[in-house]
Design a protein around this motif. Structure first.
Motif, PDB file in Angstrom:
ATOM      1  N   LEU A  17      44.088  40.776  28.875  1.00 21.72           N
ATOM      2  CA  LEU A  17      45.003  42.978  28.116  1.00 21.72           C
ATOM      3  C   LEU A  17      44.987  42.536  26.400  1.00 21.72           C
ATOM      4  O   LEU A  17      44.648  43.613  25.773  1.00 21.72           O
ATOM      5  CB  LEU A  17      46.415  42.639  28.193  1.00 21.72           C
ATOM      6  N   HIS A  18      44.141  42.020  26.227  1.00 22.29           N
ATOM      7  CA  HIS A  18      43.346  41.668  25.022  1.00 22.29           C
ATOM      8  C   HIS A  18      41.426  41.817  24.927  1.00 22.29           C
ATOM      9  O   HIS A  18      41.105  41.322  23.589  1.00 22.29           O
ATOM     10  CB  HIS A  18      43.854  40.786  24.118  1.00 22.29           C
ATOM     11  N   ARG A  19      41.458  42.273  26.041  1.00 15.05           N
ATOM     12  CA  ARG A  19      39.657  42.544  25.911  1.00 15.05           C
ATOM     13  C   ARG A  19      39.512  43.455  25.864  1.00 15.05           C
ATOM     14  O   ARG A  19      40.161  44.404  26.837  1.00 15.05           O
ATOM     15  CB  ARG A  19      38.629  41.781  27.281  1.00 15.05           C
ATOM     16  N   PRO A  20      38.122  43.807  24.999  1.00 14.56           N
ATOM     17  CA  PRO A  20      37.889  45.283  24.955  1.00 14.56           C
ATOM     18  C   PRO A  20      37.505  46.351  26.138  1.00 14.56           C
ATOM     19  O   PRO A  20      37.324  47.079  26.472  1.00 14.56           O
ATOM     20  CB  PRO A  20      36.255  45.348  23.880  1.00 14.56           C
ATOM     21  N   TYR A  21      37.066  45.502  27.498  1.00  7.94           N
ATOM     22  CA  TYR A  21      36.848  46.296  28.344  1.00  7.94           C
ATOM     23  C   TYR A  21      37.998  46.457  29.394  1.00  7.94           C
ATOM     24  O   TYR A  21      37.804  46.708  30.663  1.00  7.94           O
ATOM     25  CB  TYR A  21      35.598  45.555  29.035  1.00  7.94           C
ATOM     26  N   TRP A  22      38.933  45.628  28.922  1.00  5.65           N
ATOM     27  CA  TRP A  22      40.640  46.069  29.251  1.00  5.65           C
ATOM     28  C   TRP A  22      40.433  47.715  29.931  1.00  5.65           C
ATOM     29  O   TRP A  22      40.297  48.097  29.408  1.00  5.65           O
ATOM     30  CB  TRP A  22      41.503  45.595  29.261  1.00  5.65           C
ATOM     31  N   ASP A  23      40.654  47.881  31.291  1.00  4.81           N
ATOM     32  CA  ASP A  23      40.841  49.674  31.356  1.00  4.81           C
ATOM     33  C   ASP A  23      41.863  49.264  32.228  1.00  4.81           C
ATOM     34  O   ASP A  23      42.251  48.648  33.317  1.00  4.81           O
ATOM     35  CB  ASP A  23      39.691  49.882  32.410  1.00  4.81           C
ATOM     36  N   GLU A  24      43.165  49.746  32.613  1.00  8.24           N
ATOM     37  CA  GLU A  24      45.108  49.760  32.895  1.00  8.24           C
ATOM     38  C   GLU A  24      44.242  50.572  33.751  1.00  8.24           C
ATOM     39  O   GLU A  24      45.685  50.960  34.953  1.00  8.24           O
ATOM     40  CB  GLU A  24      45.346  50.657  31.775  1.00  8.24           C
ATOM     41  N   CYS A  25      43.463  51.331  33.831  1.00 11.71           N
ATOM     42  CA  CYS A  25      43.738  52.300  34.692  1.00 11.71           C
ATOM     43  C   CYS A  25      43.802  52.001  36.412  1.00 11.71           C
ATOM     44  O   CYS A  25      44.497  52.525  37.731  1.00 11.71           O
ATOM     45  CB  CYS A  25      42.404  53.372  35.212  1.00 11.71           C
ATOM     46  N   ALA A  26      43.390  50.514  37.486  1.00  8.30           N
ATOM     47  CA  ALA A  26      42.778  50.276  38.666  1.00  8.30           C
ATOM     48  C   ALA A  26      44.707  49.525  37.946  1.00  8.30           C
ATOM     49  O   ALA A  26      44.383  48.564  39.664  1.00  8.30           O
ATOM     50  CB  ALA A  26      41.560  49.542  38.806  1.00  8.30           C
ATOM     51  N   LEU A  27      45.193  48.563  37.255  1.00  6.64           N
ATOM     52  CA  LEU A  27      46.190  48.477  37.729  1.00  6.64           C
ATOM     53  C   LEU A  27      46.465  48.661  38.298  1.00  6.64           C
ATOM     54  O   LEU A  27      47.297  47.614  39.080  1.00  6.64           O
ATOM     55  CB  LEU A  27      46.402  47.697  36.251  1.00  6.64           C
ATOM     56  N   PRO A  28      48.054  49.504  38.140  1.00  3.70           N
ATOM     57  CA  PRO A  28      48.870  49.664  39.666  1.00  3.70           C
ATOM     58  C   PRO A  28      48.039  49.580  40.906  1.00  3.70           C
ATOM     59  O   PRO A  28      49.526  49.017  41.846  1.00  3.70           O
ATOM     60  CB  PRO A  28      48.964  51.277  39.509  1.00  3.70           C
ATOM     61  N   ALA A  29      47.449  49.557  41.857  1.00  2.00           N
ATOM     62  CA  ALA A  29      46.742  49.311  42.608  1.00  2.00           C
ATOM     63  C   ALA A  29      46.743  48.318  42.633  1.00  2.00           C
ATOM     64  O   ALA A  29      46.733  47.270  44.243  1.00  2.00           O
ATOM     65  CB  ALA A  29      45.555  50.372  43.358  1.00  2.00           C
ATOM     66  N   PHE A  30      45.481  47.685  41.738  1.00  2.00           N
ATOM     67  CA  PHE A  30      45.794  46.117  42.350  1.00  2.00           C
ATOM     68  C   PHE A  30      47.378  45.167  41.666  1.00  2.00           C
ATOM     69  O   PHE A  30      47.228  44.253  42.906  1.00  2.00           O
ATOM     70  CB  PHE A  30      44.597  46.355  40.921  1.00  2.00           C
ATOM     71  N   ARG A  31      47.853  45.439  41.237  1.00  2.00           N
ATOM     72  CA  ARG A  31      49.596  45.219  41.770  1.00  2.00           C
ATOM     73  C   ARG A  31      50.195  45.084  42.679  1.00  2.00           C
ATOM     74  O   ARG A  31      50.110  44.080  42.782  1.00  2.00           O
ATOM     75  CB  ARG A  31      50.289  45.945  39.952  1.00  2.00           C
ATOM     76  N   ASP A  32      50.559  47.142  42.997  1.00  2.00           N
ATOM     77  CA  ASP A  32      50.497  46.867  44.118  1.00  2.00           C
ATOM     78  C   ASP A  32      50.190  45.649  45.624  1.00  2.00           C
ATOM     79  O   ASP A  32      50.868  45.211  45.988  1.00  2.00           O
ATOM     80  CB  ASP A  32      50.336  47.738  44.324  1.00  2.00           C
ATOM     81  N   LYS A  33      48.702  45.819  45.693  1.00  2.00           N
ATOM     82  CA  LYS A  33      47.846  44.874  46.872  1.00  2.00           C
ATOM     83  C   LYS A  33      47.977  43.311  46.570  1.00  2.00           C
ATOM     84  O   LYS A  33      48.873  42.755  47.570  1.00  2.00           O
ATOM     85  CB  LYS A  33      46.738  45.476  46.641  1.00  2.00           C
ATOM     86  N   LEU A  34      48.878  42.992  44.952  1.00  2.00           N
ATOM     87  CA  LEU A  34      48.818  41.603  45.141  1.00  2.00           C
ATOM     88  C   LEU A  34      49.514  41.124  44.921  1.00  2.00           C
ATOM     89  O   LEU A  34      50.232  39.906  46.042  1.00  2.00           O
ATOM     90  CB  LEU A  34      47.816  40.942  43.668  1.00  2.00           C
ATOM     91  N   LEU A  35      50.497  42.371  45.062  1.00  2.00           N
ATOM     92  CA  LEU A  35      52.152  41.844  45.162  1.00  2.00           C
ATOM     93  C   LEU A  35      52.136  41.623  46.741  1.00  2.00           C
ATOM     94  O   LEU A  35      52.795  40.410  47.047  1.00  2.00           O
ATOM     95  CB  LEU A  35      52.655  42.537  44.423  1.00  2.00           C
ATOM     96  N   ALA A  36      52.395  42.641  47.836  1.00  2.00           N
ATOM     97  CA  ALA A  36      52.623  42.707  49.281  1.00  2.00           C
ATOM     98  C   ALA A  36      51.196  41.747  49.699  1.00  2.00           C
ATOM     99  O   ALA A  36      52.191  40.989  50.524  1.00  2.00           O
ATOM    100  CB  ALA A  36      51.728  43.947  49.567  1.00  2.00           C
ATOM    101  N   LEU A  37      50.104  41.142  49.148  1.00  2.00           N
ATOM    102  CA  LEU A  37      49.824  39.292  49.914  1.00  2.00           C
ATOM    103  C   LEU A  37      50.500  38.692  49.726  1.00  2.00           C
ATOM    104  O   LEU A  37      50.411  37.520  50.186  1.00  2.00           O
ATOM    105  CB  LEU A  37      48.081  39.961  48.581  1.00  2.00           C
ATOM    106  N   ILE A  38      50.816  38.501  47.973  1.00  2.00           N
ATOM    107  CA  ILE A  38      51.552  37.185  47.735  1.00  2.00           C
ATOM    108  C   ILE A  38      52.832  36.794  48.353  1.00  2.00           C
ATOM    109  O   ILE A  38      53.518  36.158  49.147  1.00  2.00           O
ATOM    110  CB  ILE A  38      52.228  37.450  46.354  1.00  2.00           C
ATOM    111  N   ALA A  39      53.688  38.342  48.814  1.00  2.00           N
ATOM    112  CA  ALA A  39      55.224  38.520  49.706  1.00  2.00           C
ATOM    113  C   ALA A  39      54.940  38.332  50.824  1.00  2.00           C
ATOM    114  O   ALA A  39      55.512  37.371  51.419  1.00  2.00           O
ATOM    115  CB  ALA A  39      55.533  39.869  49.400  1.00  2.00           C
TER     116      ALA A  39
END
Length: 186
Positions: A17-39
């Motif tokens: 979150l503290h890197r200049p290239y951080w891009d919040e746009c793709a976070l929601p889809a990534f978060r949803d997919k990762l949480l589904a994989l973990i679950a």
């Protein structure tokens, strides 16, 4: 007998979150997919392992206080390791943990598709692990080529990683296809 699996969640940490290239746009889809994989892995009894990256560089330095899981990531991992190189197997203690638990198949997800996730997949394959690479549960960012100046989108970077891993170092999966291949483990 089916190989024992573990889900390896790489570098999903506050540091990014503290890197200049951080891009919040793709976070929601990534978060949803990762949480589904973990679950899904949890439901099948597949151990979940978190990997954190620490390298002494700014937000990745231990002293920064940012080498910790992103706030939305469940912290109930079966194990957590800290690495200091791009792959999760060389200096973290992960390889020894996998051997102790007779795990021979790794499911790879996390941040920087083309760096730590891809590098871990390649090293794991070379060490004899079966590797499932779940691209939609990885996240990366646009990159600019240092000589040509061309900017590659995150999608192009991810597609390149899939191209070079498929059939050589890993089996590519969606979250759904990966979960469909998992035998229940206890």
């Amino acid at each position: 007998m089916s190989p024992r699996c573990a889900l390896i969640v790489i570098d999903v940490q506050q540091s990014f979150l503290h890197r200049p290239y951080w891009d919040e746009c793709a976070l929601p889809a990534f978060r949803d997919k990762l949480l589904a994989l973990i679950a899904g892995c949890r439901a099948q009894g597949v151990p979940v392992v978190h990997i954190l990256h620490e390298d002494g560089d700014g937000p990745f330095a231990a002293a920064s206080g940012l080498v910790r899981l992103m706030d939305w990531l469940p912290d109930n991992a079966d194990a957590t390791f800290t690495k200091h190189v791009h792959n999760a197997l060389t200096d973290s203690g992960l390889r020894e943990w996998l051997q102790q638990h007779a795990i021979t198949r790794l499911i790879i997800a996390g941040i920087r598709t083309e760096q730590c996730c891809e590098t871990t997949a390649r090293v794991a394959s070379d060490l004899g692990y079966a590797v499932d690479f779940v691209s939609e549960a990885t996240l990366t960012f646009a990159m600019t080529h240092p000589r040509s100046g061309r900017t590659y989108t995150a999608r192009e970077v991810r597609e390149h990683t899939e191209l070079v891993l498929a059939g050589r170092f890993a089996t590519l999966h969606s979250v759904a296809s990966c979960l469909a291949t998992l035998p229940a483990q206890n």
